[in-house]
Design a protein around this motif. Structure first.
Motif, PDB file in Angstrom:
ATOM      1  N   HIS A 112      27.917   2.177  18.302  1.00  0.00           N
ATOM      2  CA  HIS A 112      28.544   2.190  19.626  1.00  0.00           C
ATOM      3  C   HIS A 112      27.841   1.153  20.499  1.00  0.00           C
ATOM      4  O   HIS A 112      28.466   0.318  21.144  1.00  0.00           O
ATOM      5  N   THR A 113      26.506   1.214  20.520  1.00  0.00           N
ATOM      6  CA  THR A 113      25.652   0.122  20.988  1.00  0.00           C
ATOM      7  C   THR A 113      24.648  -0.148  19.870  1.00  0.00           C
ATOM      8  O   THR A 113      24.442   0.689  18.988  1.00  0.00           O
ATOM      9  N   ASN A 114      23.981  -1.279  19.937  1.00  0.00           N
ATOM     10  CA  ASN A 114      23.106  -1.652  18.837  1.00  0.00           C
ATOM     11  C   ASN A 114      21.771  -0.912  18.822  1.00  0.00           C
ATOM     12  O   ASN A 114      21.049  -0.978  17.831  1.00  0.00           O
ATOM     13  N   GLY A 115      21.435  -0.227  19.919  1.00  0.00           N
ATOM     14  CA  GLY A 115      20.181   0.506  19.944  1.00  0.00           C
ATOM     15  C   GLY A 115      20.329   2.005  20.101  1.00  0.00           C
ATOM     16  O   GLY A 115      19.343   2.708  20.330  1.00  0.00           O
ATOM     17  N   HIS A 116      21.533   2.503  19.990  1.00  0.00           N
ATOM     18  CA  HIS A 116      21.819   3.917  20.235  1.00  0.00           C
ATOM     19  C   HIS A 116      20.953   4.808  19.339  1.00  0.00           C
ATOM     20  O   HIS A 116      20.815   4.565  18.140  1.00  0.00           O
ATOM     21  N   ILE A 117      20.355   5.848  19.950  1.00  0.00           N
ATOM     22  CA  ILE A 117      19.583   6.821  19.182  1.00  0.00           C
ATOM     23  C   ILE A 117      20.065   8.234  19.506  1.00  0.00           C
ATOM     24  O   ILE A 117      20.711   8.474  20.532  1.00  0.00           O
ATOM     25  N   ALA A 118      19.755   9.158  18.607  1.00  0.00           N
ATOM     26  CA  ALA A 118      20.029  10.581  18.797  1.00  0.00           C
ATOM     27  C   ALA A 118      18.716  11.334  18.673  1.00  0.00           C
ATOM     28  O   ALA A 118      17.716  10.801  18.167  1.00  0.00           O
ATOM     29  N   TYR A 119      18.711  12.577  19.139  1.00  0.00           N
ATOM     30  CA  TYR A 119      17.519  13.412  19.125  1.00  0.00           C
ATOM     31  C   TYR A 119      17.833  14.725  18.408  1.00  0.00           C
ATOM     32  O   TYR A 119      18.736  15.459  18.824  1.00  0.00           O
ATOM     33  N   GLY A 137      35.792  12.866  16.420  1.00  0.00           N
ATOM     34  CA  GLY A 137      35.844  11.440  16.707  1.00  0.00           C
ATOM     35  C   GLY A 137      34.487  10.788  16.601  1.00  0.00           C
ATOM     36  O   GLY A 137      33.509  11.389  16.155  1.00  0.00           O
ATOM     37  N   CYS A 138      34.429   9.532  17.038  1.00  0.00           N
ATOM     38  CA  CYS A 138      33.165   8.803  17.150  1.00  0.00           C
ATOM     39  C   CYS A 138      33.333   7.803  18.275  1.00  0.00           C
ATOM     40  O   CYS A 138      34.439   7.556  18.761  1.00  0.00           O
ATOM     41  N   GLY A 139      32.234   7.210  18.702  1.00  0.00           N
ATOM     42  CA  GLY A 139      32.294   6.252  19.790  1.00  0.00           C
ATOM     43  C   GLY A 139      32.986   4.957  19.397  1.00  0.00           C
ATOM     44  O   GLY A 139      33.051   4.600  18.220  1.00  0.00           O
ATOM     45  N   LEU A 165      26.052  19.926  17.312  1.00  0.00           N
ATOM     46  CA  LEU A 165      26.061  18.573  17.846  1.00  0.00           C
ATOM     47  C   LEU A 165      26.485  18.611  19.311  1.00  0.00           C
ATOM     48  O   LEU A 165      27.614  19.011  19.630  1.00  0.00           O
ATOM     49  N   TYR A 166      25.584  18.211  20.175  1.00  0.00           N
ATOM     50  CA  TYR A 166      25.889  18.129  21.600  1.00  0.00           C
ATOM     51  C   TYR A 166      26.320  16.708  21.907  1.00  0.00           C
ATOM     52  O   TYR A 166      25.504  15.788  22.011  1.00  0.00           O
ATOM     53  N   CYS A 167      27.627  16.522  22.019  1.00  0.00           N
ATOM     54  CA  CYS A 167      28.233  15.222  22.298  1.00  0.00           C
ATOM     55  C   CYS A 167      28.281  15.006  23.810  1.00  0.00           C
ATOM     56  O   CYS A 167      28.187  15.951  24.590  1.00  0.00           O
ATOM     57  N   ALA A 168      28.489  13.772  24.224  1.00  0.00           N
ATOM     58  CA  ALA A 168      28.358  13.428  25.638  1.00  0.00           C
ATOM     59  C   ALA A 168      29.658  13.485  26.428  1.00  0.00           C
ATOM     60  O   ALA A 168      29.615  13.374  27.654  1.00  0.00           O
ATOM     61  N   HIS A 169      30.803  13.657  25.761  1.00  0.00           N
ATOM     62  CA  HIS A 169      32.075  13.614  26.481  1.00  0.00           C
ATOM     63  C   HIS A 169      33.042  14.684  25.960  1.00  0.00           C
ATOM     64  O   HIS A 169      32.965  15.097  24.803  1.00  0.00           O
ATOM     65  N   PHE A 220      36.349  10.290  10.799  1.00  0.00           N
ATOM     66  CA  PHE A 220      35.325   9.252  10.729  1.00  0.00           C
ATOM     67  C   PHE A 220      34.152   9.681   9.851  1.00  0.00           C
ATOM     68  O   PHE A 220      33.532   8.837   9.202  1.00  0.00           O
ATOM     69  N   LEU A 221      33.856  10.963   9.819  1.00  0.00           N
ATOM     70  CA  LEU A 221      32.813  11.466   8.931  1.00  0.00           C
ATOM     71  C   LEU A 221      33.317  11.636   7.507  1.00  0.00           C
ATOM     72  O   LEU A 221      32.522  11.843   6.584  1.00  0.00           O
ATOM     73  N   ARG A 222      34.619  11.527   7.310  1.00  0.00           N
ATOM     74  CA  ARG A 222      35.220  11.702   5.994  1.00  0.00           C
ATOM     75  C   ARG A 222      35.669  10.373   5.383  1.00  0.00           C
ATOM     76  O   ARG A 222      36.457  10.347   4.442  1.00  0.00           O
TER      77      ARG A 222
END
Length: 251
Positions: A112-119, A137-139, A165-169, A220-222
């Motif tokens: 989605h961006t080149n530095g995106h991270i998850a926790y 979905g995915c970004g 998974l806590y998504c942002a939107h 997208f995960l499939r």
């Protein structure tokens, strides 16, 4: 023990405050709306001590300065934040962070961006994934490329299936429409889409979502599933992912 407080902000973002009941530290995951975060923390009787950004977009890091000014918190995130919004500590894939005594792993989910991270808080069974993956979905692939983004999704796929998974939107209803187009014979997806439509009709949230369900229904995960590869083409999963992402962009 961690307590996750979720709340809507801006037009379709979710805000997250994560409170450690032992240390009484409170973590803000991203900062789309500083006023909302500060108000929610005050209402809970919590003080924000840390911010962890997932990526540089303003609806994820735009409140850093105001929240730090109000609380003196420490801001952590990927290198791409630097020069755009305030940050105190840069972290990357494989590093470990703490909220009190509870550890979280930093995961590279770029695309989605080149530095995106998850926790990922393994002990709590939760992951905060920003805009890398959504329910069904995915970004959008604003900065990355398909092979990179698919590798990121593969890291998410490898988490324990019970992970929340806590998504942002709140994009799930529109994502469901595309998912049904992309994978029309998926019975589990049809049932999920009906559940989502009913929840949204009642103005209920569809986030967080459980990884196990996304593995069965999220197109997208499939992208490595033989049926999806046959339907959407590509000799490798990242090629199928690219076809799906391009189709979603124009859906």
């Amino acid at each position: 023990m961690l307590h996750v407080h979720q709340f809507p902000c801006l037009s379709d973002n979710y805000g997250y405050l994560v409170h450690d009941t032992e240390s009484h530290e409170t973590l803000a995951i991203d900062t789309p709306d500083a006023r909302a975060y500060l108000a929610e923390a005050e209402a809970k009787g919590w003080r924000i001590t840390q911010i962890w950004n997932t990526h540089w977009h303003p609806d994820h890091a735009g409140g850093n300065e105001a929240i730090k000014a109000a609380t003196g918190c420490t801001i952590t995130g990927p290198a791409e934040i630097e020069g755009k919004f305030p940050i105190d500590r840069i972290v990357g894939h494989g590093e470990t962070l703490r909220l009190g005594a509870v550890e979280a792993a930093v995961i590279d989910v770029s695309g989605h961006t080149n530095g995106h991270i998850a926790y990922h808080f393994a002990s709590e069974g939760v992951a905060f994934v920003g805009d890398s993956v959504f329910a069904l979905g995915c970004g959008r692939m604003f900065e990355g490329e398909p092979r990179q983004f698919w590798a990121s999704l593969a890291r998410i796929k490898a988490l324990p299936p019970e992970t929340l998974l806590y998504c942002a939107h709140e994009y799930t209803e529109s994502n469901a429409r595309f998912a049904l187009h992309a994978d029309p014979d998926n019975a589990a997806l049809k049932a999920y889409a009906e559940e989502i439509a009913a929840k949204r009709a009642r103005s209920e949230w569809t986030v967080p979502t459980r990884l196990e369900r996304e593995l069965a229904t999220n197109p997208f995960l499939r992208a490595d599933d033989p049926a999806m590869m046959a339907r959407w083409g590509g000799s490798a999963p990242h090629e199928t992912f690219a076809a799906l992402r391009a189709a979603k962009d124009n859906f």
